[in-house]
Design a protein around this motif. Structure first.
Motif, short mmCIF file in Angstrom:
data_model
loop_
_atom_site.label_atom_id
_atom_site.label_comp_id
_atom_site.label_asym_id
_atom_site.label_seq_id
_atom_site.Cartn_x
_atom_site.Cartn_y
_atom_site.Cartn_z
N ASP A 202 0.82 -1.21 0.00
CA ASP A 202 0.00 0.00 0.00
C ASP A 202 0.85 1.27 0.00
O ASP A 202 0.45 2.31 0.49
CB ASP A 202 -0.96 0.01 1.19
CG ASP A 202 -2.16 0.93 0.95
OD1 ASP A 202 -2.63 1.00 -0.20
OD2 ASP A 202 -2.61 1.60 1.90
N LYS A 203 2.06 1.15 -0.56
CA LYS A 203 2.96 2.29 -0.67
C LYS A 203 3.41 2.43 -2.12
O LYS A 203 3.57 1.44 -2.82
CB LYS A 203 4.18 2.13 0.24
CG LYS A 203 3.82 1.97 1.71
CD LYS A 203 5.02 1.52 2.52
CE LYS A 203 4.61 1.17 3.95
NZ LYS A 203 5.75 0.63 4.74
N VAL A 204 3.62 3.66 -2.53
CA VAL A 204 4.01 3.97 -3.90
C VAL A 204 5.47 4.38 -3.94
O VAL A 204 5.93 5.15 -3.08
CB VAL A 204 3.11 5.08 -4.48
CG1 VAL A 204 3.73 5.70 -5.71
CG2 VAL A 204 1.73 4.53 -4.81
N VAL A 205 6.19 3.89 -4.94
CA VAL A 205 7.60 4.24 -5.11
C VAL A 205 7.70 5.52 -5.94
O VAL A 205 7.10 5.63 -7.02
CB VAL A 205 8.38 3.11 -5.81
CG1 VAL A 205 9.84 3.52 -6.01
CG2 VAL A 205 8.31 1.83 -4.98
N VAL A 206 8.48 6.47 -5.43
CA VAL A 206 8.76 7.71 -6.16
C VAL A 206 10.26 7.77 -6.44
O VAL A 206 11.08 7.55 -5.54
CB VAL A 206 8.32 8.94 -5.37
CG1 VAL A 206 8.70 10.23 -6.11
CG2 VAL A 206 6.82 8.92 -5.12
N ASN B 185 -4.69 9.16 -1.79
CA ASN B 185 -5.27 7.83 -1.69
C ASN B 185 -4.48 6.86 -2.55
O ASN B 185 -4.12 7.16 -3.69
CB ASN B 185 -6.74 7.83 -2.16
CG ASN B 185 -7.42 6.50 -1.84
OD1 ASN B 185 -7.27 5.98 -0.75
ND2 ASN B 185 -8.15 5.95 -2.80
N ILE B 186 -4.20 5.68 -1.97
CA ILE B 186 -3.54 4.59 -2.70
C ILE B 186 -4.42 3.35 -2.54
O ILE B 186 -4.44 2.72 -1.48
CB ILE B 186 -2.13 4.32 -2.15
CG1 ILE B 186 -1.23 5.55 -2.31
CG2 ILE B 186 -1.51 3.11 -2.86
CD1 ILE B 186 0.11 5.44 -1.62
N ASN B 187 -5.18 3.04 -3.56
CA ASN B 187 -6.03 1.85 -3.57
C ASN B 187 -5.64 1.08 -4.83
O ASN B 187 -6.15 1.34 -5.91
CB ASN B 187 -7.51 2.25 -3.59
CG ASN B 187 -8.44 1.06 -3.44
OD1 ASN B 187 -8.00 -0.09 -3.45
ND2 ASN B 187 -9.73 1.33 -3.30
N GLU B 188 -4.72 0.16 -4.66
CA GLU B 188 -4.05 -0.49 -5.79
C GLU B 188 -5.03 -1.05 -6.82
O GLU B 188 -5.95 -1.79 -6.49
CB GLU B 188 -3.15 -1.62 -5.28
CG GLU B 188 -2.33 -2.29 -6.37
CD GLU B 188 -1.39 -3.36 -5.83
OE1 GLU B 188 -0.66 -3.97 -6.64
OE2 GLU B 188 -1.38 -3.57 -4.61
#
Length: 621
Positions: free
Chosen positions: A43-47, A143-146
């Motif tokens: 539930d985490k996004v890579v930047v 919001n991060i909802n894959e």
């Protein structure tokens, strides 16, 4: 806020050559950011940021502490983790976290890349009231909802390097092919899984939210301005097509009201509907951007109420194209995301905007004058519950600090009333010919999106453009500590105080005091034991200590109590209703008709026909 240029030529290549040397290419570097929405990790996004070159020994990397329009210190750095810095060979560079939002990178001359993970804010929301939690206001959150939905308020994902704020940014978003990103920016990449956006500087980029979801959008034209509406509805209850007709009617009315003020050619409305689960958004409202509005509302609302709320909320945000987009101070023009210096003039940025959001509705025939007076009466009542003796400019300048931050909500109440009184005084002084909209048009010509005013010079400029009475009002009631005598100003328009009756809520007395509580062990909704019941309950035969199990065959408890309260706001007198209760351990069904409670409050009505002409100019001129 700033006017945003939606397109920018990609930085070019400078060539130098002569007869004895080979051509040498020098690239003008931008800040190259990639957000990966495909490979979501826990539930985490890579930047990933490919950095411009540095000539100093250290580089300071910031995640914003605050952003324009929020007036709160949200510390977006607390949602960022595992920050790493690399040289051109992939070697790690030393990095130190100096505060919640700041990292110092050493040996910066070798720096080529920074990576980190971003958590979303929606998952952390508690739903506590204003000032009672550290929640990020949902429309300013992420919001991060894959595979389903991503709300990219870009300030929550992308940081900046100190000294490089004016460097162009290239943003690449990798996303699932089935999700469409909607934004006021223009995608420079034709790929189904990659969007590329070019912006002239950091401040421009973070004013451009993007929402990724299953495609559901509409667009229409308001004069020469394109409006895009994108909707995410988790259960599919609502679509952009349902939302658009009312929005189109409203925004065309706004444009007619504004007249020649026109600051953008493209405007995006991103509507996120929350399903009210514990890990979903709970802060409802909107956040303005120069060419966009992010809106969060509960999906449980019925269409009529949703449209009514959107009319008020979105119209407010759209009117921000007047101020602070077009008319603003140096503090707004040169906003510091991590050490913000606030302007004295929230009465204008938020107050005038909120006033316009109400005035245009009566001006354009969307509400009648009694509705307008009721709204202003409500603002007076709420403003008087706050500190009515506090200097508004002093509160605005110090809005991050106690005791001023607890008074911030007054920008939407007393701020709008300040604007109303200026409008009334201008109408009287000009015999109905000029009002506060004329003032804002004049200020727009005087300054404009690219020219800021000095905070301490605004009142003098307004007085120069209007009348001496306006200067006296501003110094006495806005920078001064003298409460506004609203009845004095209403009387100028032939409007007098009276008692009015409004429809209340079946479960909330005076819209604030509950008739119900919740048993924490069973999650059951219980009528309070000693409260005097309202007419809705007595008509149906509901008693103190009754447990509400279901209404109209829909079960309710703590998990969906918001749904019940929101639904009740749409009930009408005489509608059939069935309530399933438990009394003394036994279940029973109560059937009857809705009788909505009525509440009395102080209000206003037009009584002096001798002042009808100037009143009509005020409300409909």
């Amino acid at each position: 806020m700033r006017k945003i240029i939606l397109s920018l030529a990609v930085a070019g290549i400078l060539w130098s050559c002569n007869s004895t040397q080979n051509a040498v290419a020098t690239v003008i570097k931008d800040v190259d950011v990639t957000i990966d929405l495909i490979n979501v990790k826990e539930d985490k996004v890579v930047v990933t940021i490919l950095t411009p070159s540095f000539t100093s020994e250290t580089a300071t990397f910031h995640i914003p502490k605050t952003v324009p329009g929020t007036y709160s210190e949200d510390n977006y750095g607390r949602f960022v983790e595992n920050v790493k810095a690399f040289d051109s060979k992939g070697g790690n560079l030393k990095i130190a976290k100096t505060d919640e939002n700041t990292y110092v990178i050493y040996d910066a001359k070798k720096l080529t890349k920074v990576t980190y993970l971003v958590n979303d804010t929606f998952d952390t929301e508690t739903g506590a009231g204003f000032g009672e939690s550290e929640d990020v206001f949902s429309p300013a959150g992420t919001n991060i909802n894959e595979g389903v939905n991503f709300v990219l308020n870009t300030h929550g994902f992308i940081g900046y390097f100190k000294g490089k704020e004016a460097t162009p940014y290239k943003l690449t978003v990798k996303h699932p092919a089935n999700l469409l990103g909607v934004s006021a920016m223009t995608d420079a990449d034709k790929s189904d899984t990659s969007d590329v956006f070019i912006m002239p500087k950091y401040a421009s980029l973070v004013e451009m939210p993007i929402m990724y979801s299953k495609p559901d959008f509409t667009s229409f034209m308001v004069d020469d301005m394109e409006i895009i509406i994108s909707v995410y509805s988790p259960t599919g209850k609502y679509t952009a097509k349902q939302i658009t007709p009312n929005m189109e009617t409203m925004m065309k009315a706004q444009k007619r009201f504004l007249g020649p003020i026109n600051a953008t050619k493209k405007y995006a409305i991103l509507l996120y509907l929350s399903d009210m689960k514990t890990n979903d958004a709970k802060g409802f409202g909107a956040l303005e951007h120069p060419t966009s509005t992010t809106v969060v509302m509960p999906e449980a609302m019925n269409l009529e109420m949703l449209q009514e709320q959107l009319k008020d909320v979105v119209s407010h945000e759209f009117f921000h194209i007047v101020t602070p987009l077009t008319v603003h101070s140096n503090e707004i023009q040169d906003f510091d995301f991590n050490n913000p210096q606030m302007s004295e003039h929230l009465w204008m940025y938020e107050g005038v905007t909120e006033y316009f959001a109400n005035l245009f509705q009566v001006n354009q025939g969307l509400i009648d004058e009694n509705d307008f007076f009721e709204r202003m009466a409500g603002k007076i009542a709420q403003a008087r519950q706050l500190n009515d003796n506090m200097s508004f400019t002093k509160m605005s300048k110090n809005v991050f600090d106690a005791p001023y931050k607890d008074q911030y909500l007054n920008v939407y109440q007393k701020g709008a009333l300040i604007a109303m009184c200026i409008d009334i005084q201008m109408r009287e002084s000009s015999n109905g010919k000029r009002g506060i909209l004329n003032l804002m048009q004049d200020l727009s010509k005087e300054y404009g999106a690219n020219k800021a005013f000095k905070d301490n010079e605004l009142f003098a400029k307004i007085t120069e453009l209007t009348y001496p009475e306006i200067g006296l009002f501003l110094n006495k009631h806005v920078s001064g500590e003298t409460p506004i005598p609203y009845e004095f100003y209403f009387n100028k328009m032939g409007v007098t105080e009276t008692t009015i009756e409004i429809t209340g809520n079946p479960f909330l007395k005076d819209q604030t005091q509950p008739y119900i509580t919740v048993n924490p062990n069973t999650k059951e909704i219980v009528i309070l034991p000693e409260i005097d019941l309202n007419v809705f309950m007595t008509t149906l035969g509901i008693k103190n200590n009754d447990i509400i199990l279901a209404i109209n065959d829909k079960n309710y408890n703590l998990d969906n109590i918001y749904d019940m309260i929101l639904s009740s706001m749409n009930w009408k007198d005489g509608e059939a209703i069935t309530v399933k209760i438990k009394r003394d351990g036994k279940e029973q069904i109560l059937k009857g008709k809705v009788m909505m409670p009525k509440e009395k409050q102080e209000g206003y009505q037009a009584t002096d026909n001798a002042k009808k002409a100037v009143r009509e100019a005020w409300l409909r001129g």
